[in-house]
Each structure stands twice: as C-alpha cells, then as structure tokens.
Enzyme design. Sequence first.
Site, PDB file in Angstrom:
ATOM      1  N   GLY A  75       3.272   6.781   4.736  1.00 37.88           N
ATOM      2  CA  GLY A  75       3.349   5.438   4.168  1.00 37.88           C
ATOM      3  C   GLY A  75       1.968   4.906   3.846  1.00 37.88           C
ATOM      4  N   ASP A  76       1.910   3.779   3.139  1.00 39.75           N
ATOM      5  CA  ASP A  76       0.617   3.291   2.645  1.00 39.75           C
ATOM      6  C   ASP A  76      -0.377   3.017   3.767  1.00 39.75           C
ATOM      7  OD1 ASP A  76       2.071   1.124   3.566  1.00 39.75           O
ATOM      8  OD2 ASP A  76       1.636  -0.165   1.858  1.00 39.75           O
ATOM      9  N   GLN A  77       0.072   2.359   4.832  1.00 37.91           N
ATOM     10  CA  GLN A  77      -0.889   2.007   5.884  1.00 37.91           C
ATOM     11  C   GLN A  77      -1.261   3.204   6.751  1.00 37.91           C
ATOM     12  OE1 GLN A  77      -2.557  -0.743   5.980  1.00 37.91           O
ATOM     13  NE2 GLN A  77      -1.417  -1.553   4.229  1.00 37.91           N
ATOM     14  N   GLN A 133      -3.718   4.948   4.679  1.00 38.74           N
ATOM     15  CA  GLN A 133      -4.944   4.149   4.673  1.00 38.74           C
ATOM     16  C   GLN A 133      -5.762   4.404   5.936  1.00 38.74           C
ATOM     17  OE1 GLN A 133      -6.183   1.905   2.464  1.00 38.74           O
ATOM     18  NE2 GLN A 133      -7.745   0.912   3.709  1.00 38.74           N
TER      19      GLN A 133
END
Length: 365
Positions: free
Chosen positions: A106-108, A111
């Site tokens: 997922g994005d986080q 990240q």
Amino acid sequence: TAPKILWVQENEPEVYRKIRHILLPKDYVRYRLTGEFAVDRADGSGTILFDLQRRDWSPEVLVALGIPLDWLPKTYEGPEVTSRITAEAARLTGLREGTPVCAGGGDQAAQAVGVGAVRPGIVALTLGTSGVVFATTDQAFIEKEGRLHAFCHAIPGRWHLMGVMLSAAGSLRWYHDTFAPDLSYDELIAPAGDVPAGAEGLLFLPYLTGERTPHPDPLARGAFAGLTIRHGMAHMTRAVLEGVAFGLRDSFELMRSAGLTQIEQVRVSGGGARSPIWRQILADVFNVELVTVNTTEGAAYGAALLAGVGVGVWPNVDAACAATVRSTGATHPRGEQVKRYEKIYPLYRQLYPALKELTHQLSGV
C-alpha cells in the site's frame, strides 16, 4: 473493504450475486497484466478481513460476514514475485513478456520503505495535505480503542501502526490561501521563527476537515483559541505550525500507549518538510531527532526497492534501504523548547473535548 462489500450486499444485491472475485484497485491492474489474482499482505490487512498475527485472511471474520474465501486472492509478502507479464499485456503495453511482477505494498507501507523506516524505532512522518505517522513494529500491536491503524508491513515478518491527520500541511495551505495569498510560503512562515514557542498563548486546532486520529470525528472543527489584541499574523502562523505538530504528536502518544516504547528517529517527507522552521517545531514537540532523506518520491521508490529485492538485486529490504537511502539533514530537539512544549501540549489536548459539543451543533447550522 469489508464494509463496502456489505454495503453492496445490502444495497445492490443483484451486483453482489454476480461477485466471483474481489480485488483492490492495484491488484486489478496486476490481474490485467498477468492474469493472476494476488494481493500483498500490507494492503490485504487494510480490508478488515485479515488475521494480523497469521498474516493471511481470517476464516473467523469471513464466516461471520458470509464472504467466501475463494472470492479473495492469494496473499504474498511485499517483495515476493506473484506473477509475470503475459504476451497479451506485453503487446498492449510495450512491457516485456515474462517481466516479473512483485506483490508490492500500500502507499504508506511503500512510502516507509522508500524513506528507510523499516525497523522498530524509526518512524516515518509524511507531512502532506494530510499527515501520516507510520511506525514499524516487530509484532502486531493493537490500539484497543481503534484510534490507530494496525496493518502488516510490506516487509516479511513486520507490522506497523499508523495514525492519520486529515489536515496537516492542508491547514497551512488553507491559512495561506485565505489570509496571505500574495505571499510565498517562505515569506509567510519566516516571521513565525521570531515568535516564542506557544505563540504567546495562541493555540490552533487543525480539524478543518474533521479528523481521524486521535478523534475519528467527521464533525470535528478547527479553531484558534486565545486570540488577543497583541497577536499578529506571525503569531497565527506559528500557532498553525504548532497545532499541526501537536495533532501529529497525538499519534505518537497513542503508539506509546499501545506498546511502542522505542522511538529513536523520525524520517520526514512531504511538502511541509521543506520548511526548516516547521521541522524544528516538530522536533521540539516530539522531542526526537527529525531526519530528511535523499528520496523525494518515497512510495514509488519504496515499491521499486521491494521489486529489487523480489528479483534478487538485494537479499532483503533492510539491505536495499541501507544501500540506497541516505540522510540529507537532521534537526535535533532543543531542551528549553521541549520543556516549553511539554507545558503547552496538555492545554492543546483540552481543546477538542471543550469544543466538541459546540462544533457538532455548528455543523448543522
């Protein structure tokens, strides 16, 4: 995801009866590229259908909700190869047939990999329109009241806690666009550096679009509290910067209460991180070293590192981050400012409960 599935069942039963497979958006793209149904365990754990400890779908939850297991894709760790580009996808996209496709994250989660926040003690802070505090853990911690997200990490054998603030740098953007649209952000923020910590008794509550952490309340509202005739724009600017910092600290405090006692360093990214004044306020409010790194596109970079591990460029995610992610600067907390903020933060914490009933009433006006 689970509530959305139930909503479809209750409101669009004819659609629900046609379901054969359930995929997250990026995993539908994976399916079109490879013909395989798959999901990474970081994203899968955000569906509310996961067993965090087992790192796989929860039979108990699926039975309780009446969702068949065979609707759901196979789960993979972030760096694992799930499938390969098909001949048809290669023809349509120009990608090479047989190119491996890894699970990702997922994005986080991606990240955090992209900024090197991959072990306990290193926290990733994204200071964008919203603010995200992401802490890697070596076990599945749970915040009992559900005010923090608890997911699997994109890294095998690790998990994470996450707090989300809806209006972080978004608060500064609103303030700039409303009160000083003709100034650059640097021109707006610079005078705030000459205002003492606490903005001489002025507080800002940054709930401009409701809030998620620590108060999951769509009717929460923002406020300036303590305004007097001695306050000018520089005070208001500093109050906004400090209010966001206090709001982000709420996530740190919840993480500590959930069992995350070790916070050595915060790796900050996002547009708000460009301001040295704001970085110093954050370091003083959190009382922890704040570090910037050489990666500016954290999520995309993290996804690339996961793929690199998957195809053997590096033996594991820790090695990938050690080889590619570098610190570009550090901001250290200042003792006297830390003491000052320790006195002010409890006052900030009183704002939401004091204003909750009023703001709920105002939301209906």
